[in-house]
Design an enzyme around this catalytic site. Sequence first.
Site, PDB file in Angstrom:
ATOM      1  N   ALA A 132     -27.560   3.885  56.181  1.00 43.44           N
ATOM      2  CA  ALA A 132     -28.222   2.695  55.642  1.00 43.44           C
ATOM      3  C   ALA A 132     -29.406   3.197  54.820  1.00 43.44           C
ATOM      4  CB  ALA A 132     -28.675   1.772  56.758  1.00 43.44           C
TER       5      ALA A 132
ATOM      6  N   GLY B 289     -30.086   2.431  51.855  1.00 45.23           N
ATOM      7  CA  GLY B 289     -30.715   1.232  51.304  1.00 45.23           C
ATOM      8  C   GLY B 289     -31.127   1.350  49.855  1.00 45.23           C
ATOM      9  N   LEU B 290     -30.282   2.065  49.074  1.00 42.13           N
ATOM     10  CA  LEU B 290     -30.497   2.145  47.629  1.00 42.13           C
ATOM     11  C   LEU B 290     -31.847   2.773  47.265  1.00 42.13           C
ATOM     12  CD1 LEU B 290     -28.913  -1.287  46.682  1.00 42.13           C
ATOM     13  CD2 LEU B 290     -28.246   0.883  45.667  1.00 42.13           C
TER      14      LEU B 290
ATOM     15  N   ASN C 255     -22.163   0.526  40.490  1.00 37.98           N
ATOM     16  CA  ASN C 255     -22.025   0.423  41.952  1.00 37.98           C
ATOM     17  C   ASN C 255     -22.209  -1.029  42.372  1.00 37.98           C
ATOM     18  OD1 ASN C 255     -21.937   0.643  44.662  1.00 37.98           O
ATOM     19  ND2 ASN C 255     -23.661   2.071  44.868  1.00 37.98           N
TER      20      ASN C 255
ATOM     21  N   CYS D  24     -22.473  -1.360  47.500  1.00 39.59           N
ATOM     22  CA  CYS D  24     -23.296  -0.830  48.592  1.00 39.59           C
ATOM     23  C   CYS D  24     -23.159  -1.755  49.810  1.00 39.59           C
ATOM     24  CB  CYS D  24     -24.762  -0.727  48.185  1.00 39.59           C
ATOM     25  SG  CYS D  24     -25.781  -0.113  49.550  1.00 39.59           S
TER      26      CYS D  24
ATOM     27  N   ILE E 265     -13.156   4.792  47.368  1.00 36.99           N
ATOM     28  CA  ILE E 265     -13.873   3.612  47.803  1.00 36.99           C
ATOM     29  C   ILE E 265     -15.326   3.972  48.166  1.00 36.99           C
ATOM     30  CG2 ILE E 265     -11.909   2.303  48.699  1.00 36.99           C
ATOM     31  CD1 ILE E 265     -12.442   3.530  51.476  1.00 36.99           C
TER      32      ILE E 265
ATOM     33  N   SER F  80     -18.438   3.514  51.022  1.00 36.44           N
ATOM     34  CA  SER F  80     -18.372   3.565  52.482  1.00 36.44           C
ATOM     35  C   SER F  80     -17.949   2.190  53.013  1.00 36.44           C
ATOM     36  CB  SER F  80     -19.711   4.016  53.072  1.00 36.44           C
ATOM     37  OG  SER F  80     -20.711   3.113  52.685  1.00 36.44           O
TER      38      SER F  80
ATOM     39  N   GLY G 252     -16.873   9.595  55.772  1.00 37.30           N
ATOM     40  CA  GLY G 252     -16.370  10.780  56.481  1.00 37.30           C
ATOM     41  C   GLY G 252     -14.892  10.644  56.816  1.00 37.30           C
TER      42      GLY G 252
ATOM     43  N   GLY H 184     -13.510   9.214  49.539  1.00 34.28           N
ATOM     44  CA  GLY H 184     -13.566   8.714  50.906  1.00 34.28           C
ATOM     45  C   GLY H 184     -12.949   9.682  51.890  1.00 34.28           C
TER      46      GLY H 184
HETATM   47  O1  RRO Z   1     -28.055   3.679  49.396  1.00 35.77           O
HETATM   48  C1  RRO Z   1     -27.209   3.376  50.238  1.00 35.77           C
HETATM   49  O2  RRO Z   1     -27.515   3.037  51.375  1.00 35.77           O
HETATM   50  C2  RRO Z   1     -25.772   3.396  49.957  1.00 35.77           C
HETATM   51  C3  RRO Z   1     -25.219   3.029  48.739  1.00 35.77           C
HETATM   52 BR1  RRO Z   1     -26.236   2.573  47.250  1.00 35.77          BR
HETATM   53  C4  RRO Z   1     -23.817   2.973  48.587  1.00 35.77           C
HETATM   54  O3  RRO Z   1     -23.255   2.636  47.542  1.00 35.77           O
HETATM   55  N1  RRO Z   1     -23.069   3.318  49.668  1.00 35.77           N
HETATM   56  C5  RRO Z   1     -23.611   3.685  50.829  1.00 35.77           C
HETATM   57  O4  RRO Z   1     -22.883   3.973  51.778  1.00 35.77           O
HETATM   58  N2  RRO Z   1     -24.969   3.727  50.969  1.00 35.77           N
END
Ligand code: RRO
Length: 316
Positions: A70, A72-73, A127, A130, A193, A195, A220, A246
């Site tokens: 997480a 969170g960008l 993207n 997320c 894909i 996550s 994973g 993936g």
């Molecule tokens: O930043 C993230 O938490 C995050 C992103 Br942007 C995403 O596209 N995929 C992910 O598993 N984490």
Amino acid sequence: MNPLAVTVAGVAFPSPLVLASGVMGLSASSLKRVADAGAGAVTTKSCGLEERKGHPCPSILPFEHGLLNAVGLANPGVEEMAREIAEFQARSPIPVIASIFGRTEAEFGEAAARLLALVRPALLEINVSCPNVSSEFGQPFAADAAACARITSLVKARADGVPVAVKLSLMCPSIAQTAKACAAAGADAITAINSVGPGMLIDPHVRRPILANQVGGLSGGAILPLAVRAVWEIARAVPLPIIGTGGVTRPEDALQLILAGATAVGIGTGIYTCGLEVFGRINAFLTDWLAREGLRSLDALRGAAHHPPPAEARHG
Ligand code: RRO
């Protein structure tokens, strides 16, 4: 001739292996380390209009079958990312894929324009998927094919000819239909894909979710079968190159995604579990495999698990 060379949306990659967004993608130096390890292209961490700190720690949780994250960008914003991309391009010939996100549909177009005013990456990744910011932004755009199509159009209109890949999620009614909508809106490639989930793990001793954000995206080895199935369905639905991503840690995993129809193969969590050597190891395996099979390129393997084959060949 390099037998591992592939072309994605007109861009030549010396290897099909791509650094997936989210891992080692924040600085020119880390991107360069991955390129030097054997990646055929590198993807930045997704960036948006403004710097974001992301979710509080703990934000990355390894467990037996992969990772829950997480993050969170967290990103420095498009302008700072553009500087890192430019520095990387000055130091490496490997194509760079700039990953962008928006909090609204309009912000995707704005992020593309502001990035491209400063730097020209080989590809843009949109993207829309997320999985762990819904408490802030609502459900990911990837859950809504029409929204993905609108975002694709907005970014294409500002992309100044830079090809656009849309990064999709399985968390939608049909990833094939979503890919179709993106293709109709002008997407040049599909990345699949992201996550999966989000999921949650609880510490039984303290009786609380372990991630500060409570939930996070699953990546994973456990999600490899989901990625293979997603690539398979997308390959049957659209004549676009696919960056299959993936759960890849072993060479045979990469081969599976190619046989399902991927032109290139993303690796992210595989770096956590196997180290940067994962790129060299899979490149060496694929080179040997092609030699043993008497093949001069990966073209004959791409989509070869389909019977009958997908309607249209995908040569990038
Ligand atoms: O930043 C993230 O938490 C995050 C992103 Br942007 C995403 O596209 N995929 C992910 O598993 N984490």
